[in-house]
Design a protein around this motif. Sequence first.
Motif, mmCIF file in Angstrom:
data_model
loop_
_atom_site.group_PDB
_atom_site.id
_atom_site.type_symbol
_atom_site.label_atom_id
_atom_site.label_comp_id
_atom_site.label_asym_id
_atom_site.label_seq_id
_atom_site.Cartn_x
_atom_site.Cartn_y
_atom_site.Cartn_z
ATOM 1 N N GLY A 1 0.742 -1.172 -0.080
ATOM 2 C CA GLY A 1 0.042 0.114 -0.094
ATOM 3 C C GLY A 1 0.861 1.144 0.059
ATOM 4 O O GLY A 1 2.104 1.208 0.274
ATOM 5 N N TYR A 2 0.215 2.393 -0.419
ATOM 6 C CA TYR A 2 0.872 3.775 -0.637
ATOM 7 C C TYR A 2 1.124 4.431 0.724
ATOM 8 O O TYR A 2 2.195 5.216 1.048
ATOM 9 C CB TYR A 2 0.235 4.646 -1.570
ATOM 10 C CG TYR A 2 -0.907 5.227 -0.906
ATOM 11 C CD1 TYR A 2 -0.594 6.731 -0.219
ATOM 12 C CD2 TYR A 2 -2.141 4.786 -0.870
ATOM 13 C CE1 TYR A 2 -1.699 7.418 0.293
ATOM 14 C CE2 TYR A 2 -3.291 5.590 -0.308
ATOM 15 C CZ TYR A 2 -3.077 6.543 0.219
ATOM 16 O OH TYR A 2 -3.897 7.450 0.715
ATOM 17 N N ILE A 3 0.493 3.975 1.786
ATOM 18 C CA ILE A 3 0.576 4.855 2.945
ATOM 19 C C ILE A 3 1.795 4.800 3.698
ATOM 20 O O ILE A 3 2.489 5.933 4.003
ATOM 21 C CB ILE A 3 -0.530 4.468 4.118
ATOM 22 C CG1 ILE A 3 -0.733 5.533 5.083
ATOM 23 C CG2 ILE A 3 -0.053 3.201 4.714
ATOM 24 C CD1 ILE A 3 -1.019 6.821 4.676
ATOM 25 N N HIS A 4 2.643 3.637 3.623
ATOM 26 C CA HIS A 4 4.194 3.677 4.043
ATOM 27 C C HIS A 4 4.936 4.406 3.304
ATOM 28 O O HIS A 4 6.199 5.008 4.020
ATOM 29 C CB HIS A 4 4.384 2.121 4.282
ATOM 30 C CG HIS A 4 3.368 1.222 5.201
ATOM 31 N ND1 HIS A 4 3.548 1.374 6.576
ATOM 32 C CD2 HIS A 4 2.761 0.410 4.885
ATOM 33 C CE1 HIS A 4 2.375 0.682 7.132
ATOM 34 N NE2 HIS A 4 2.186 -0.116 6.135
ATOM 35 N N PHE A 5 4.908 4.425 2.196
ATOM 36 C CA PHE A 5 5.732 5.147 1.077
ATOM 37 C C PHE A 5 5.512 6.683 1.247
ATOM 38 O O PHE A 5 6.179 7.347 1.407
ATOM 39 C CB PHE A 5 5.349 4.878 -0.412
ATOM 40 C CG PHE A 5 5.908 5.611 -1.317
ATOM 41 C CD1 PHE A 5 7.583 5.169 -1.430
ATOM 42 C CD2 PHE A 5 5.759 6.341 -2.040
ATOM 43 C CE1 PHE A 5 8.289 5.778 -2.565
ATOM 44 C CE2 PHE A 5 6.194 7.032 -3.386
ATOM 45 C CZ PHE A 5 7.742 6.692 -3.387
ATOM 46 N N TYR A 6 4.233 6.871 1.577
ATOM 47 C CA TYR A 6 3.661 8.270 1.849
ATOM 48 C C TYR A 6 4.458 9.009 3.104
ATOM 49 O O TYR A 6 5.075 10.026 3.168
ATOM 50 C CB TYR A 6 2.119 8.464 1.748
ATOM 51 C CG TYR A 6 1.707 9.694 2.443
ATOM 52 C CD1 TYR A 6 1.487 10.791 1.323
ATOM 53 C CD2 TYR A 6 1.565 9.831 3.787
ATOM 54 C CE1 TYR A 6 0.824 12.005 2.160
ATOM 55 C CE2 TYR A 6 0.745 10.908 4.497
ATOM 56 C CZ TYR A 6 0.514 11.969 3.270
ATOM 57 O OH TYR A 6 -0.146 13.136 4.061
ATOM 58 N N ASN A 7 4.359 8.058 4.232
ATOM 59 C CA ASN A 7 4.988 8.580 5.350
ATOM 60 C C ASN A 7 6.367 8.655 5.141
ATOM 61 O O ASN A 7 7.154 9.467 5.778
ATOM 62 C CB ASN A 7 4.498 7.772 6.579
ATOM 63 C CG ASN A 7 3.035 7.783 6.876
ATOM 64 O OD1 ASN A 7 2.524 8.975 6.838
ATOM 65 N ND2 ASN A 7 2.251 6.653 7.260
ATOM 66 N N LEU A 8 6.851 7.582 4.681
ATOM 67 C CA LEU A 8 8.486 7.794 4.397
ATOM 68 C C LEU A 8 9.029 8.989 3.652
ATOM 69 O O LEU A 8 9.951 9.542 4.249
ATOM 70 C CB LEU A 8 8.748 6.492 3.810
ATOM 71 C CG LEU A 8 10.546 6.519 3.259
ATOM 72 C CD1 LEU A 8 11.296 6.441 4.664
ATOM 73 C CD2 LEU A 8 10.608 5.307 2.340
#
Length: 202
Positions: free
Chosen positions: A121-128
Motif C-alpha cells: 500500500g501507498y501509506i508507508h511510502f507516503y509517510n516515508l
Amino acid sequence: MSSCNYVLLLDDSGSMNLQTTTFNMPNTRWIELIDNVKIIIEFVGNITKKTIDIHFLNNKSIYNVSSVEQFILYLQNNNIMPGGSTPLTQKLKELFDTEYYKKCRCQINAYIFTDGEPDGGYIHFYNLIKHRPNPSKYPISIIACTDDERNIAWMDKLDDDAPYVDVVDDAYNEMNQIKKIQSMNNDFIISIGTYILKILFG
C-alpha cells in the motif's frame, strides 16, 4: 544543477511490460521509461558534467553513469527487463539509510519512476517521503509511467502534502495538460524535451 547530485530509482516490476501511450504513439511503460532515462543521462552529463546513480526495484544498481552507452550496456549485460513486484518503500528506505545519503554535503535530487502502488500500500511510502529529514536538501520527483490514472491517483496526495516533492504525469497526460494550459498559444510546441525539463525542474 552543477552543485547537485542525481539519483534515479526505476520501477522494473512486471507491470512495466504493459502498454502505454507516448506522444500519441503506442509503447510499453518500460520502453518509455528507458527512453526518458537516456535523455536525462545526456542532459545531466552535458550540462552539469555530473554522473548519475541508477537503482532498480528488482535488479542491482549501477553507479556513476556518465553516458547512455554505459547505461544500455549495463542493461544488456545484466539482462535487466521488467519482472517482479514493486518494493518501492523498501528500496527508498534503503537508499535513505545509505552513508551516501546521510553524509553527502550537497543537494541530492532523486527521481522515482513508477507505474503503480507500492507493495503493502501507498501509506508507508507516503509517510516515508513526507517525514524524511531535511527535505529541502533531498527533493524528490515522482514520475508516473502509465497513462492509466487509476493506478497513480495515490500520488496526488504526496504532491499536495509532502515538502519538496513534485509529481509528474506520464508523457501523454502531461502533454494533454500542457495543451489545455497553452490552448490560446498556437506557437507553443510540446516535445519530449519539454517533458524532460518538467521532470528535472518541476
